[in-house]
Each structure stands twice: as structure tokens, then as C-alpha cells.
Design an enzyme around this catalytic site. Sequence first.
Site, mmCIF file in Angstrom:
data_model
loop_
_atom_site.group_PDB
_atom_site.id
_atom_site.type_symbol
_atom_site.label_atom_id
_atom_site.label_comp_id
_atom_site.label_asym_id
_atom_site.label_seq_id
_atom_site.Cartn_x
_atom_site.Cartn_y
_atom_site.Cartn_z
ATOM 1 N N GLY A 1 66.968 17.043 26.316
ATOM 2 C CA GLY A 1 66.185 16.088 25.321
ATOM 3 C C GLY A 1 66.478 15.793 24.115
ATOM 4 O O GLY A 1 66.417 14.722 23.526
ATOM 5 N N GLY B 1 61.308 17.777 26.138
ATOM 6 C CA GLY B 1 62.337 16.909 25.388
ATOM 7 C C GLY B 1 62.579 17.435 24.005
ATOM 8 O O GLY B 1 63.581 16.981 23.511
ATOM 9 N N GLU C 1 61.543 25.058 34.574
ATOM 10 C CA GLU C 1 62.180 26.557 34.574
ATOM 11 C C GLU C 1 63.276 26.327 35.490
ATOM 12 O O GLU C 1 63.321 25.695 36.539
ATOM 13 C CB GLU C 1 61.118 27.375 35.201
ATOM 14 C CG GLU C 1 59.931 27.717 34.363
ATOM 15 C CD GLU C 1 59.981 28.466 33.048
ATOM 16 O OE1 GLU C 1 61.168 28.791 32.837
ATOM 17 O OE2 GLU C 1 59.147 28.377 32.198
ATOM 18 N N ALA D 1 60.755 18.798 31.777
ATOM 19 C CA ALA D 1 60.312 19.944 31.768
ATOM 20 C C ALA D 1 60.561 20.724 32.942
ATOM 21 O O ALA D 1 60.208 20.181 34.121
ATOM 22 C CB ALA D 1 58.848 19.797 31.547
ATOM 23 N N TYR E 1 63.983 27.817 42.566
ATOM 24 C CA TYR E 1 64.356 26.880 41.782
ATOM 25 C C TYR E 1 64.928 25.449 42.460
ATOM 26 O O TYR E 1 64.300 24.515 42.115
ATOM 27 C CB TYR E 1 65.509 27.198 40.695
ATOM 28 C CG TYR E 1 65.834 26.116 40.054
ATOM 29 C CD1 TYR E 1 65.210 25.300 39.175
ATOM 30 C CD2 TYR E 1 67.254 25.518 39.992
ATOM 31 C CE1 TYR E 1 65.700 24.554 38.118
ATOM 32 C CE2 TYR E 1 67.772 24.409 39.165
ATOM 33 C CZ TYR E 1 67.075 24.085 38.533
ATOM 34 O OH TYR E 1 67.260 22.834 37.528
#
Length: 357
Positions: A19, A14, A88, A86, A186
Site C-alpha cells: 500500500g 493501504g 492476514e 487488507a 490462507y
Amino acid sequence: MTDLSRQRVIVTGGAGFIGCALAERLAAKAEKWVVVDSLHPQVHQVQERPAALVEAAELIVGDVTDPAVWETVLAEIEPTVVIHLAAETGTAQSLNEATRHAHVNVVGTTVMLDALSARGIVPERFLLSSSRAVYGEGAWEKSSGEVYYPGQRSHAQFEAGQWDFPDAKPLASRAAVTVPAPTSVYGSTKLAQEHVLSAWVNARDTTLTTLRLQNVYGPGQSLSNPYTGIVSLFSQLAQRGESIPIYEDGLITRDFVYIDDVADAFVAALALPAEEASIVGDVGSGVGTTIMQLAEAIAAYHQAPAPHITGKYRDGDVRHAECTIDDTLRMLDWEPRWPVDRGVAGLQSWIAEQTAR
């Protein structure tokens, strides 16, 4: 969920781009707003609280993959809402750092859920930031009218300069129709996040809202992260008076959605009553823009040299990625308000301010 003042909110990741924009809108309205963020140096050049994170948001610096962090977090707050940002996010990077992406995106999610389970906490609402990457190349339509999923483009196609699939045109993605078929690590981990959270939530009779985001850009995006997105990258090149290099033939298509529109979509999703909150929605502008169109607009803004085609390509990159937002418009009290030309101009002004500083 209309009364946020009674909600205790955890936002993973965040302190990042989305965020901070979300906290600006909602943190002061919540009973408690706790941000869990590792302040990863790829995103945060300085490992300290971002200036863009409003004071009403409490920051706990820690990695979501660390069970000890969750011990600290859940001793501080028993959440009624979890907003899971959260992750990558580097699409190309994920092919070379698969373990890192899987660890944060998948294991980070399961560690969070195990920590909630261990304390017997069942939040009223989960809101997941997913990605258009789950679709991969998505569906294409042949001239015969047949809809098919061509999968990942091969090196042979790339080397021959055959950028599109023959005798076919791409179809805009739509969560209710398009079958997810990721072509990057991803995208695979983001789809796994969806599945893991869905299984946990359904077993506990709570709700999960999943928003699949298109290419998010705008003020607040990391300018130091090489995987942050091409809008910021192109903007910095043009600002320096450089010609923007364009991969393939320049006709790669993306749906660029401005940060304000994305944050507003999250706000609208949180406002849904519980009985309407278990949805999967696409969040974009609803308009496809070619990479060349984007580069030309940015170059013109800065009076930089014209962009140039390189013919290079990236493994795992999809040819066309745009979405239909009609379903999302029906499900949420929301609509995008930032067309690409206005959004790009807004970003240039912000980058100029950052450079001046």
C-alpha cells in the site's frame, strides 16, 4: 482508466508494504486517496502513521471487519475505485489461526461490500491483491505426459524425506490454465475473496481486476513480523553472521518478485480501460529460485557462514511455486525489471539502513 485525477480511491490495508509503495506512485495524482488500515501490531510495531505513507494519502485507522468503520469511511468518500489489499497473510500461521484469517480476509470483504450496498455505491473498478497460494501445489506433469494435481503432501512423505511427487515435475502456474487448489487456510481465504468479489461485481456490471502475487519482497517490508517472508528473515540472520537454516532439502522453489515490480503492476492494472479490466493475472518475476540459491546469495553478500539443511518442514507448505507471466505481459503495459540478485542487494542496503537507525 487514464485520468486518475477524477478518481476517488479507497485502499484497504493501504498502510502496509504494498500500500505504501502504491501510494507513493499514485496518491498525489488522485482526486482523493483514502487508506483504511488497522495498523495491526504484527506488521506495525508502533501504532501510528507509517513514515513511508505519503502525505497525499489520508489514513483512517480501523478494522475492515467493523461495520462502524465503513460508516465512517463512506461518509468521508464515495469511491470510484477500491483497491483491496487488507488481509492476514501468514501461510503457516493460518493453519493455527484459521478463524482470524477467515474473519479478516473473507468477512472483511463481505462487510465492505455490504456497506457499499447499503449506500447504493457501485465503484467503477475493484482491484484485488490475491496470492499464488490459491494454486496450492498446482499442476504436475508425469513422465508419461499426463498432467495431474497431486494435492497436499502428507506427513508420511515428509517423514520419509520424499519432498517431490514421484515420477513427476512441477508446472509453472498460469491463471488461465491452472486450477486453484489451495493447501493452506490462507490460500483458501484468498480464493474465497476472489469468488465473493467476482459475484458482487458481476451482479452490478462493474469490473474486477485480480492480481495473484508471487513472493513479494523488498524495502519497506516489516522486519518484525515473523511471517513477513523468508527474504527479509534470511537477510537479518546473515547480517548477524548466522548460518541460514534451510527446510526440506533446499530445493523448494519460489518466484521472488520485487516490491517495485509489484507496485508497477498495480499501476498498469489501474491504467486499463474498463472494457479490458476484468482479468486475472499472475504477477511475479517469471523465474523460479530455489530456497538454497536464495540463501547462498544472501549469505555471500554478508560473508556469513554457509546455509545448512535442517530437513524440517512446514505443514501446508507447497514444494514448488512459480508462475508464467506471459499472459500478464500481454494484458498489462508492464514487465518486471528487478532480477533476484539485484533485488536482494537492494534489500540488504535498506535493512542495513534500518539497523543503523
